[in-house]
Design an enzyme around this catalytic site. Structure first.
Site, PDB file in Angstrom:
ATOM      1  N   SER A  41      10.146  -2.437 -12.503  1.00  0.00           N
ATOM      2  CA  SER A  41      10.877  -2.389 -13.498  1.00  0.00           C
ATOM      3  C   SER A  41      10.391  -3.371 -14.699  1.00  0.00           C
ATOM      4  O   SER A  41      10.560  -3.164 -15.917  1.00  0.00           O
ATOM      5  CB  SER A  41      12.371  -2.768 -13.285  1.00  0.00           C
ATOM      6  OG  SER A  41      12.477  -3.989 -12.661  1.00  0.00           O
ATOM      7  N   HIS A  65      14.187   3.322 -11.403  1.00  0.00           N
ATOM      8  CA  HIS A  65      13.530   3.539 -12.604  1.00  0.00           C
ATOM      9  C   HIS A  65      12.590   4.791 -12.642  1.00  0.00           C
ATOM     10  O   HIS A  65      12.126   4.951 -13.557  1.00  0.00           O
ATOM     11  CB  HIS A  65      12.986   2.286 -13.081  1.00  0.00           C
ATOM     12  CG  HIS A  65      13.712   1.198 -13.576  1.00  0.00           C
ATOM     13  ND1 HIS A  65      14.080   1.171 -14.947  1.00  0.00           N
ATOM     14  CD2 HIS A  65      14.072   0.023 -13.126  1.00  0.00           C
ATOM     15  CE1 HIS A  65      14.667  -0.100 -15.115  1.00  0.00           C
ATOM     16  NE2 HIS A  65      14.658  -0.634 -13.840  1.00  0.00           N
ATOM     17  N   LYS A  90      21.673   3.560 -14.746  1.00  0.00           N
ATOM     18  CA  LYS A  90      20.539   3.777 -15.732  1.00  0.00           C
ATOM     19  C   LYS A  90      20.446   5.202 -16.240  1.00  0.00           C
ATOM     20  O   LYS A  90      21.247   5.785 -17.172  1.00  0.00           O
ATOM     21  CB  LYS A  90      19.128   3.389 -15.188  1.00  0.00           C
ATOM     22  CG  LYS A  90      19.280   1.797 -14.670  1.00  0.00           C
ATOM     23  CD  LYS A  90      18.065   1.314 -14.231  1.00  0.00           C
ATOM     24  CE  LYS A  90      18.130   0.224 -13.173  1.00  0.00           C
ATOM     25  NZ  LYS A  90      18.560  -0.818 -13.882  1.00  0.00           N
TER      26      LYS A  90
HETATM   27  N1  PLP Z   1      16.674  -2.009  -8.349  1.00  0.00           N
HETATM   28  C1  PLP Z   1      16.003  -1.783  -9.320  1.00  0.00           C
HETATM   29  C2  PLP Z   1      14.446  -1.535  -9.254  1.00  0.00           C
HETATM   30  C3  PLP Z   1      16.630  -2.278 -10.678  1.00  0.00           C
HETATM   31  O1  PLP Z   1      15.748  -2.218 -11.752  1.00  0.00           O
HETATM   32  C4  PLP Z   1      17.872  -2.678 -10.742  1.00  0.00           C
HETATM   33  C5  PLP Z   1      18.536  -3.010 -11.889  1.00  0.00           C
HETATM   34  O2  PLP Z   1      18.079  -3.797 -12.666  1.00  0.00           O
HETATM   35  C6  PLP Z   1      18.728  -2.515  -9.581  1.00  0.00           C
HETATM   36  C7  PLP Z   1      18.178  -2.310  -8.461  1.00  0.00           C
HETATM   37  C8  PLP Z   1      20.097  -2.754  -9.528  1.00  0.00           C
HETATM   38  O3  PLP Z   1      20.910  -1.707 -10.019  1.00  0.00           O
HETATM   39  P1  PLP Z   1      22.575  -1.758 -10.079  1.00  0.00           P
HETATM   40  O4  PLP Z   1      22.608  -2.270 -11.612  1.00  0.00           O
HETATM   41  O5  PLP Z   1      22.896  -0.516  -9.737  1.00  0.00           O
HETATM   42  O6  PLP Z   1      22.988  -2.864  -9.210  1.00  0.00           O
END
Ligand code: PLP
Length: 396
Positions: free
Chosen positions: A184, A212, A243
């Site tokens: 990310s 992502h 997202k």
């Molecule tokens: N995994 C990744 C790769 C992320 O970018 C994010 C969010 O920033 C998450 C997990 C966490 O997602 P959530 O907002 O559903 O907790």
């Protein structure tokens, strides 16, 4: 009593400010979207930092589904899933995701952070090993910390090092390789075919966090496994509804049925925390249906990404190379972040600086994210602003 601790904590905060890594928040005064209003500024700004890749956060069909859900299912569930918090809507959303991702079964979580937090300790004990990419999301890192398995790490995308770690893990009862599908902070895409080849050679399982990538990669937006043609070879996919799929919040784990069934029995964030609310479940389901019905939004996102990347190349401002809609503008020195983002904001572009501990010290960046909701004019405007505030030249 807090007493002297106030002074100590204030000193910590002052040190964060001094390092240039203090994070401030600006309150948005409109709905999320490509154009938003923000406190402290008259008029709209272009928003280039939301995870709303497909522009579904404020899509009329998604809003309608959410409104209907409020009327039909009410506001809250007031229970965890196994007591009386499972609505038909939750099971529909799980089934729709399973069909969309081409997996065997799916379990919902309050967030993807929780999906990752509740995965490793359920599957792995001190007889096992987990091998993690060094750039994996914080929630994978924290989830791994919660389990007692042997923890091994390889440098981002370094398949030689992954092989070494797999050799180190030999003799473990179970071995799990964990990777983001798209990293990310850099926008890099994981080399899933190479990871699967190694996993199969060493008898390891593969877990991909596709937060992502779903809605972004693959001909139908089914994520990094579709992009690489390895859907059948991946054991576990975790992801978010926070997202691309409307952005309402919530997460999931999808994959081999026995794994998902064990999670339902043992995974702590699932057992001990409410699931997503009806409004969010219905909006997410509608988002998924829109994505399943047509590739229009995915195609538009891709065209917008190509355009923005080429406009940024014209400006000469350094961005991380890649092909996805995460386009990090590399700044380096943390102290330069705030003046650049403030200048962009003054010109009508909302972007945010990322610094330690979100990214390593000395690699500060402005993570821009393209959306299907951006118009060509929005993207030209954004590249133009970067050319002025980040020391580039005006794009052609
Ligand atoms: N995994 C990744 C790769 C992320 O970018 C994010 C969010 O920033 C998450 C997990 C966490 O997602 P959530 O907002 O559903 O907790």
């Amino acid at each position: 009593m807090i007493g002297d601790l106030r002074g100590e904590l204030d000193a910590e905060l002052a040190a964060i400010r001094e390092a240039g890594t203090f994070k401030t928040e600006r309150a948005i005064t409109s709905a999320q979207g490509a154009h938003i209003t923000i406190e402290g500024r008259d008029g709209e700004v272009i928003n280039l930092c939301a995870n709303d890749y497909l522009g579904l956060a404020n899509h009329p069909d998604v809003l309608a589904a959410a409104h209907d859900a409020l009327d039909r299912w009410g506001f809250g569930v007031a229970s965890v899933r196994f007591i009386c918090g499972t609505l038909e809507l939750h099971t529909q959303l799980e089934a729709a995701l399973t069909a969309f991702l081409g997996t065997e079964e799916t379990i919902l979580y309050p967030s993807c952070f929780d999906a990752n937090g509740g995965l490793f300790e359920t599957l792995l004990t001190d007889e096992d090993a987990v091998i993690s990419d060094a750039l994996n999301h914080a929630s994978i890192i924290d989830g791994i910390r919660l389990c007692k398995a042997k923890r091994l790490r390889y440098a981002n995308g370094d398949m030689d090092e992954l092989e070494l770690r797999l050799k180190e893990a030999e003799g473990s009862r179970r071995v799990l390789i964990a990777t983001d599908g798209v990293f990310s902070m850099d926008g890099y895409i994981a080399d899933l075919p190479a990871i699967c080849d190694l996993a199969e050679r060493f008898g390891a399982m593969v877990m991909v966090d596709d937060s992502h990538a779903v809605g972004v990669l693959g001909a139908h937006g089914r994520g990094s496994p579709e992009h690489h043609g390895v859907t059948e070879r991946i054991d576990i996919v975790t992801g978010t509804f926070g997202k691309e799929l409307g952005g309402g919040g919530g997460g999931y784990t999808s994959g081999r049925r026995e794994i998902v069934r064990l999670l339902r029995q043992r995974s702590r964030p699932y057992l001990f925390s409410n699931s997503i609310t009806p409004v969010v479940a219905a909006g997410s389901l509608r988002s998924l249906e829109l994505l399943t019905a047509s590739t229009e939004l995915v195609d538009r996102l891709r065209a917008n990404t190509r355009l923005f990347r080429s406009l940024m190349a014209d400006t000469g401002v350094e961005v991380r190379a890649g092909e996805g809609p995460i386009v990090p503008v590399m700044i380096g020195d943390e102290q330069r972040l705030a003046p650049i983002t403030a200048a962009a904001f003054a010109e009508g572009l909302h972007v945010v600086g990322f610094s330690y501990p979100v990214v390593p010290l000395g690699t500060a960046r402005i993570r821009t994210q393209v959306s299907a909701a951006h118009s060509e004019d929005d993207l030209r405007f954004a590249a133009d602003v970067f050319a002025r505030v980040a020391g580039g030249r005006a794009p052609a």
